[in-house]
Structure formats: structure tokens, C-alpha cells
Design a protein around this motif. Sequence first.
Motif, PDB file in Angstrom:
ATOM      1  N   CYS A 126      16.619 -38.950 -28.456  1.00 49.01           N
ATOM      2  CA  CYS A 126      16.749 -37.585 -28.961  1.00 49.01           C
ATOM      3  C   CYS A 126      17.329 -37.556 -30.375  1.00 49.01           C
ATOM      4  O   CYS A 126      17.144 -36.586 -31.112  1.00 49.01           O
ATOM      5  CB  CYS A 126      17.635 -36.763 -28.035  1.00 49.01           C
ATOM      6  SG  CYS A 126      16.848 -36.398 -26.462  1.00 49.01           S
ATOM      7  N   MET A 127      18.060 -38.599 -30.695  1.00 48.52           N
ATOM      8  CA  MET A 127      18.674 -38.635 -32.018  1.00 48.52           C
ATOM      9  C   MET A 127      17.623 -38.907 -33.098  1.00 48.52           C
ATOM     10  O   MET A 127      17.792 -38.529 -34.247  1.00 48.52           O
ATOM     11  CB  MET A 127      19.741 -39.744 -32.087  1.00 48.52           C
ATOM     12  CG  MET A 127      20.849 -39.566 -31.053  1.00 48.52           C
ATOM     13  SD  MET A 127      21.814 -38.094 -31.318  1.00 48.52           S
ATOM     14  CE  MET A 127      22.796 -38.626 -32.687  1.00 48.52           C
ATOM     15  N   PHE A 128      16.568 -39.634 -32.732  1.00 47.55           N
ATOM     16  CA  PHE A 128      15.541 -39.971 -33.720  1.00 47.55           C
ATOM     17  C   PHE A 128      14.434 -38.943 -33.716  1.00 47.55           C
ATOM     18  O   PHE A 128      13.745 -38.774 -32.697  1.00 47.55           O
ATOM     19  CB  PHE A 128      14.957 -41.364 -33.410  1.00 47.55           C
ATOM     20  CG  PHE A 128      15.932 -42.467 -33.603  1.00 47.55           C
ATOM     21  CD1 PHE A 128      16.334 -42.862 -34.893  1.00 47.55           C
ATOM     22  CD2 PHE A 128      16.480 -43.131 -32.515  1.00 47.55           C
ATOM     23  CE1 PHE A 128      17.253 -43.879 -35.058  1.00 47.55           C
ATOM     24  CE2 PHE A 128      17.390 -44.148 -32.694  1.00 47.55           C
ATOM     25  CZ  PHE A 128      17.789 -44.527 -33.948  1.00 47.55           C
ATOM     26  N   PRO A 129      14.259 -38.259 -34.820  1.00 49.29           N
ATOM     27  CA  PRO A 129      13.248 -37.197 -34.863  1.00 49.29           C
ATOM     28  C   PRO A 129      11.846 -37.722 -34.579  1.00 49.29           C
ATOM     29  O   PRO A 129      10.999 -37.001 -34.062  1.00 49.29           O
ATOM     30  CB  PRO A 129      13.348 -36.650 -36.284  1.00 49.29           C
ATOM     31  CG  PRO A 129      14.569 -37.255 -36.887  1.00 49.29           C
ATOM     32  CD  PRO A 129      14.951 -38.446 -36.088  1.00 49.29           C
ATOM     33  N   LYS A 130      11.608 -38.971 -34.876  1.00 47.64           N
ATOM     34  CA  LYS A 130      10.243 -39.472 -34.710  1.00 47.64           C
ATOM     35  C   LYS A 130       9.942 -39.901 -33.261  1.00 47.64           C
ATOM     36  O   LYS A 130       8.810 -40.241 -32.942  1.00 47.64           O
ATOM     37  CB  LYS A 130      10.007 -40.651 -35.646  1.00 47.64           C
ATOM     38  CG  LYS A 130       9.771 -40.181 -37.053  1.00 47.64           C
ATOM     39  CD  LYS A 130       9.389 -41.321 -37.940  1.00 47.64           C
ATOM     40  CE  LYS A 130       9.225 -40.793 -39.358  1.00 47.64           C
ATOM     41  NZ  LYS A 130       9.253 -41.894 -40.322  1.00 47.64           N
ATOM     42  N   SER A 131      10.970 -39.911 -32.446  1.00 45.09           N
ATOM     43  CA  SER A 131      10.754 -40.347 -31.062  1.00 45.09           C
ATOM     44  C   SER A 131       9.849 -39.361 -30.331  1.00 45.09           C
ATOM     45  O   SER A 131       9.929 -38.149 -30.553  1.00 45.09           O
ATOM     46  CB  SER A 131      12.077 -40.385 -30.296  1.00 45.09           C
ATOM     47  OG  SER A 131      12.895 -41.332 -30.837  1.00 45.09           O
ATOM     48  N   THR A 132       9.000 -39.941 -29.460  1.00 45.88           N
ATOM     49  CA  THR A 132       8.181 -39.094 -28.586  1.00 45.88           C
ATOM     50  C   THR A 132       8.417 -39.574 -27.159  1.00 45.88           C
ATOM     51  O   THR A 132       9.066 -40.606 -26.955  1.00 45.88           O
ATOM     52  CB  THR A 132       6.687 -39.232 -28.908  1.00 45.88           C
ATOM     53  OG1 THR A 132       6.342 -40.592 -28.639  1.00 45.88           O
ATOM     54  CG2 THR A 132       6.364 -38.848 -30.328  1.00 45.88           C
ATOM     55  N   HIS A 133       7.864 -38.830 -26.239  1.00 44.87           N
ATOM     56  CA  HIS A 133       8.075 -39.255 -24.855  1.00 44.87           C
ATOM     57  C   HIS A 133       7.417 -40.610 -24.600  1.00 44.87           C
ATOM     58  O   HIS A 133       7.872 -41.392 -23.770  1.00 44.87           O
ATOM     59  CB  HIS A 133       7.551 -38.193 -23.884  1.00 44.87           C
ATOM     60  CG  HIS A 133       6.142 -37.795 -24.095  1.00 44.87           C
ATOM     61  ND1 HIS A 133       5.785 -36.798 -24.983  1.00 44.87           N
ATOM     62  CD2 HIS A 133       5.000 -38.265 -23.557  1.00 44.87           C
ATOM     63  CE1 HIS A 133       4.476 -36.668 -24.951  1.00 44.87           C
ATOM     64  NE2 HIS A 133       3.976 -37.539 -24.103  1.00 44.87           N
TER      65      HIS A 133
END
Length: 950
Positions: free
Chosen positions: A500-507
Motif C-alpha cells: 500500500c505504501m508503493f503507489p505502483k503496487s497492484t493486486h
Amino acid sequence: MAAPVNIIVGSHVWVEHPELAWVDGEVFKISAEEVHVHTTNGQTVITNISKVFPKDTEAPPGGVDDMTKLSYLHEPGVLHNLAARYELNEIYTYTGNILIAINPFQRLPHLYDTHMMEQYKGAQFGELSPHVFAIADVAYRAMINEGKSNSILVSGESGAGKTETTKMLMRYLAYLGGRSGVEGRTVEQQVLESNPVLEAFGNAKTVRNNNSSRFGKFVELQFDKNGRISGAAVRTYLLERSRVCQISDPERNYHCFYLLCAAPPEVREKFKLGDPKSFHYLNQSNCYALDGVDDTEEYLATRRAMDIVGISEEEQDAIFRVVAAILHLGNIEFAKGEEADSSVIKDEKSRCDAKSLEDALINRVMVTPEEVITRTLDPVAAVGSRDALAKTVYSRLFDWLVDKINSSIGQDPNSRTIIGVLDIYGFESFKLNSFEQFCINFTNEKLQQHFNQHVFKMEQEEYTKEEINWSYIEFVDNQDVLDLIEKKPGGIIALLDEACMFPKSTHETFAQKLYQTFKSNKRFIKPKLSRTSFTISHYAGEVTYLADLFLDKNKDYVVAEHQVLLTASKCPFVSGLFPPLPEESSKSSKFSSIGSRFKGVLEAIRISCAGYPTRRTFYEFLHRFGVLAPDVLDGNYDDKVACEKILDKMGLKGYQIGKTKVFLRAGQMAELDARRAEVLGNAARIIQRQIRTYIARKEFIALRKAAIVLQSYWRGILACKLYEQLRREAAALKIQKNFHSYTARTSYLTARSSAIQLQTGLRAMVARNEFRFRKQTKAAIIIEAYLRRHIACSYYKSLKKAAVITQCGWRRRVARRELRNLKMAARETGALKEAKDKLEKHVEELTWRLQFEKQLRTNLEEEKAQEIAKLQDALQAMQLQVEEANFRILKEQEAARKAIEEAPPIVKETPVIVHDTEKIESLTAEVDSLKVCTLNWVIIIVKLPFDLQV
Ligand SMILES: Nc1ncnc2c1ncn2[C@@H]1O[C@H](COP(=O)(O)OP(=O)(O)OP(=O)(O)O)[C@@H](O)[C@H]1O
């Protein structure tokens, strides 16, 4: 639970059944690993020996009130015990000091009345039947005696009765620690009165429960130092936010939406509401109404409950305005556009600017170190944004209500002890499981650990009390699952927070990360065909989660654009729900407030199985297993030694002998039972043999006796029949004889009567002829008589006629002669008549003379009477004179006598005068002569008319 090993032919066992879950039966054959069982419902089941469980044939038919008293702790045994008790309306059962409640689905008021509460007040735990009040009583007593806060955990699947149980607990705690209450209402009352509000916004219809609480609830009852309730608070957890935007048939959204759509017309008009079918958030399911529930009434009831809780009219309006706005928000649709196609938005419900709403829904602002970028969302993302907004607003609204309720009930900041009642749903595993299920199951996993430790501690206490060695007890632990989820760093939650901290993360990146990290963890499984789902092997089973929305849901912060929009709302209530927040706090993780929880029944049993699940007092043990070693029982040993000797004789290892109880390892009880069953079986066989011989002989004697009796009866019957036949023959003869005599007599009588008839006829004919002849003769005689009479008559008449004629001639001659005489006499009659007239005159004259004479005589008589009277008087006078004369004579005689006496006597008579007597005689003679005259006249008068008539 380990599969039983001591199954022999004749054992009573439980086998799985597709509908009944478990069914009991008797083993009749064992071949290798296969067991053949005759079930009590008449089937024959062949199954693996590991799938059958021994049945305690000596278990009481009504079940035991504490599961730890069961000889075999396995699923069928537990379920059977619960079912047996439920049949008797015993819905509560203990497992140690855990209470299992079964939903009765019917009101049982006798279980919860004040009398019941009185009974449980201060009663020793276990003394009375299992009851929810006993649990609350223990918690309360512990709090009072030890000054420690306590919590009661109420868990179970949806519809199990958690909310009802919580209410009962609170009612009992309020009964124990009741206080005078605020404005006459007790805390319990206030908490219960707030229920309709919480239920309207937090409950919904689910498949299992029409009024399912879709949030966890912790009710905290605060007590003062005297044990009186001094305040209360309701804390809620894990509201099912997704339900606001997503429901499936036949479930419903939260009740409040339907209540508002059924509100009075003016309210609906005010909020521009109508048929629930027209709202996207409601029409995803076909269920709109609940059986037996009138939403309009519920709306009014909710408003009343809000009044009681202290929610003002304006606040209520604002609350329902927000509810209506959520419904309208759900109807906003998005279409693909150059940038983004906005829909028509009516903003007056949320009282925010239409442009701002559009921006908030479809635009996202990204701040990079270099610049601020505004990007528009595609329609799918915009729908997500819309739903997120709805969920955020709804959950904030719910939290606001809970706060309001708490401030209305009132808190006691000085309270030192509390009793909490936690009502939260149990372990969940659906077709599609998301972040909510992950949270719930994690919570249950934590509770399970707490429970394990708790039960373990209790077990330890028991072992210490009994002074047995427990150092090697295996403890069933779920720490590895908890490590997988919550370990820091490296657990799933830590990885999620990191993502959640990394904006680029996806599910997808998040899921990959999980696969990589836990590829060798035996509690973590990667499903073969999926790229975003993962399976966790929980203590209660495996659950596969979809990681798709984990990131968004975990962030649990309000999208900045939404926050700005709502903070700027013209409605003070809405802006109040969203106060501006410091930057950091809006991105906190969900996992800050999850407490520890409790799990289910079988897990409790599993823990029990890990140590010494079966314990029996020496007396119970010897009573049950003494038959295994009769020599030990006869040996006059002390109970403890006797138990030990029996166990050794059976070759058991690992058991422990405490101060008062024998502690057996899992399965040992079954083994002992199997041996016991064998011994008892052999004994039973011998007894059966003897009894069968005895019964057979008895049967034979009885049969023989019966046969003799039957024969005698039968002979009797035959004799009776013969006698009957003879009797009938004799009767037939008699009947024949009588019949013949009857027929002969009848024919004789017929002949006789015919003869008589004939004779009668003939005689009648003869008589008739005779009669006729006589009649003719008589008639002839009569005719002759008449004829003769006629002749005689005619002759007589002619004679008579002749005589008459003759007489007439004669008489005429005589008459003529007579007539002549008469004519001569008539001439003489005229002279007579003159004489007669003369006589009549003479008679008249004589009559007159007679009258005159009568008169004269009367006068004469009168005169005579007078004369007589005079004469009588004269007579009397004369008599007097005579008497006087006599007297003088007497005197003179006296004197003469005296003189004579004195002188010589001279006699001289004086003559008597008789003139009067002569006269009377003459008169009497005259009268007599007159009388004779008169009589003569009378005779003449009388005689005359007669003579005249003649
Ligand atoms: N002890 C009881 N006596 C009578 N009825 C009961 C009892 N317990 C439960 N019920 C009935 O079962 C229904 C469901 O119970 P309840 O709402 O308490 O379940 P729950 O476990 O809280 O469900 P959810 O988790 O879905 O909220 C109640 O409406 C009530 O009719």
C-alpha cells in the motif's frame, strides 16, 4: 481426532451419512481395512475403518450436560449429545467452562425469567443445568472477588443466536449489577433501546438470517467499586462495507435503505425517493420486502428509537438525507468519453457542488516531486470510485451513530472494572472471499489462539491439582497461521501494508510477492490456475482469498478528492462526518483495532484430546472397568492401586494416575471399552447360552403342556360335535314322526270335513225339500182355511143379513107399538111437568123456610146458650145456695145433733123445687124434632135431581 483402532465385530459405531451427517450401527464384519456396519436406519454400510467412530452405548439417552463427560470426544459423539439434549429443549451444554448454545428457533420464556435469574445468582458453576446466566454469573463473581475485568465471547456462524445470547447476558448482568438508571431507564434498557438504531443501519437480510448483524459488537458494561453498573459503551467492528454497493439474491442491503423508501410520502418526496427497484444499490437482488416486517412501521420505530437515543430531529433528517444520497449516488453511471463522460448529478441531496462531485468521482490528482498531474478515471474505475465514496460515507455515518449512542448511554471514566460481551461472527468461508473474510478469519484465528492458551491453562491447572506429570503434553497450536498472517516483518499483513505504501503496487504484484515469500510455508497454498488468489490453511479449514481488492480495502482511507468534496459539503452534518484529517492518519492500516477472539466447539475438544481427554474418578473407573480384572477387585486393594493394576493388566502406556482421577490419553478409553466389550461379550454369550437353554426348556414344557391342553380341548370339541350329531338325528326322527302324524291327520281331517260337508249338503237338501213340502202344505192349509172361512163368512153374512132383516121387521113392529105408547106417555108428561114446577116452588119455599128456621134455631141456640149460661149461673148460684144451705144444714145438723144430743131428736124433710129441669127437657125435645125435620128436607132435595135425570 485420531481414528479409533479398537473396532471389533459387534462394536457399536458411528458412520458418516450423506443426509444425517452421522448414523449409528453395529459392526458385523471386518475385512482388512473395511468395516461392514448394519445401521439403525436399516442400511448396510461398508467403509474404511478410519472413518468409523466408536459409540458409547452407556451414554445416558438424554445426553450429558458437559461434553468432557463424554467417553469419546469425536464429532459424532458431540453432535449426538447436542442433538439428544436439543430434543429435550436443553439448548445449553458445557464443554468445561465453555457454553455451547443451540438456536431453538422458538421462544423459551421460562429459560430467561426472573425466577431463573434468581436461581443462578451466586450458584456454583456446574451446580445447575448449563445456562448463559451461569457464564455471566461466573464473570461477575470473578470481577467482584478478584477485582478483574472479564470478557464473555459470543461466537458462531450467522443465525446461530449470538445477538440473542448477548442480550440475555446483558439482561442478567444488569440484574446482578442493576443501578437506578438515568431518567428512570437502566443502562441495560438504554443499550437495548439503542438496538433498533444499530440494527436499522448495521443489520441486513442474509441467506441464513433475516436480521443478520453485519458488524462485530463489543458491549462494555462498566461497574463501580460496589459492583453496580456505572456506564456502558458499544464498540463496533468490521462493518460489512461492501454490502452498501454489492448484494446478491436473495439477500438485502442494510435495512435503513428499504425503511426510507417505505417512509411516509412527504419524506420520500423530500428525498426524491421512490420504488427501491429503481436504485442500483438495491435492485441487484430481487428481495425487497421481509416476511412479517412492515418497513413503514420500522421506519417510524427507528425514528422513535433515534428520539430515545437523543438524536435530534435535524440530525435524523440529515442522517436520512445521507442515506438517500447514497442511493442516488449508486444510480450515477459513467460512459466512455474523450476525457470522461460525466453523468447528470443532482447534488442537492448531499448538498455539494455538482462540478466538485464530478471531479471527485472521475478525477485523480497525483502529486509528484516535479508536478501535480490530474488524470481521469475510466468508467470502470469511476464506478469503483463512486462505490468507494458510498461505502465511506455509509461507514462514517454508522460510526457517528455508534458515538451518539455511547454518549447517550453515558460512560464512567472512573470505572475500574468492566465486563465485556463480544458478539462477532465466526469463521467465514464463501465461494469468493475477500479482504473482509480475511479480517474475520484472522480475528477468529487470534481468538482461537487465546482460547487454546486458555483451555491449556485450565488443563494445566487440573493436572497440577491432581499432581500428575504433564510436561510432555502436545499442545495444538495455530501460531504458525498467525505468524503467516501477522508476523512483523514478513507476514501477509506486513506485505500488504508495504504494498500500500508503493503507489505502483497492484493486486497482482502483491499476489506475486505473497507467492514468492510463502512458497515453502505449509499453511500457504497457491491455487494452480489463478494469478491473484491465495489459500490459507486456517485451523478451521482452507480458505481461498481473492487478492484483487486487498490493497484498496486495506488502505481504508478516504480518497483525498472525496474527503475534500465531503468536507466542503454545505450540509453541516455531512461535513461533520468528514473533519479535515492530518495527512498521515488517513493512510493507517486496518489492523490497528482487531482484538483476540474465540472459535468453535470441536477445536475445544481437539485441545482436550491433546492432553488427557478422558478422565474418570477412581470409583467411576473401577465401576466401569472392574470387569476387566475381577481378581484385582477381589484383591482388597486401595482404589488407586486397583486402577493402576487394571491399566497395567491391559498393557496401556502413557496414562497417568492423579490424586482422585485416572487420566487417559486419546484412544485409550476406546481401547479399554473394546476390551470391556470383549469381556462383557464373552460373559454375555455364556449368560445368553444359559438363558437360551433355560428359555428353550421352559418353552418346551410350556409347549407340551399347551399341546396336552390343546388335545383335551380338541377331544372335548369332537365329543361335543358327536353328541350334537346324535342329538340332531334324534331330533330329526322326532320331527319326521310328528310331521308324518301331522300330514296323516291333516289328510284325515280334510277327508272328514269333506264327508261332513257332503253330508251337510245332502241333509240340507233333504231338509230343504221337507221344509219346502211343509211350507207348501201349510200354505195349502191356509188357503183352505181362508177359503173355508170365506165360505163360512159368506154363509154367516147371508144368515145375519136374513136375521137382521127379520129382526128389523120385528123391531119395526115393536117400535111402532112403542111409539104409540110413547106418544101417549108424552101427553102424560106435560101434567107431570106442572107438578114438578110446583114442587120446585115448594122446595124453594121450604129452602127459604129452612134458612129461616136455621136462623131461628141459631138465634134460639144463642138464646138457649145465653139461657143455659144464665141457668148455669143460676145453677151455680143455686149450687152455692145449696152448698150454703148444706153448710147451714150441716151447721144446723151439727147444731141439731148437738141439740138432739142435747134434746130428743125430731126429723122433718123439706121439698125440692124442680121447675127448671122440666123446662130444659122440653126445649131439648123441640130442638131434636127440628133437627129431624131439617134432615128430612135435605134428603128430598138431594134425591130430586137424580130422579129428574133418570
Ligand atoms: N435463545 C434463543 N431463544 C429463542 N430464539 C433464538 C435464540 N437464539 C436465537 N434465536 C432466534 O434466532 C434468530 C437469529 O438469532 P441472532 O440474530 O441472535 O443470530 P446471530 O448469531 O446474531 O446472527 P448474525 O451473525 O447473522 O447476526 C433470532 O432472530 C431469534 O429468532
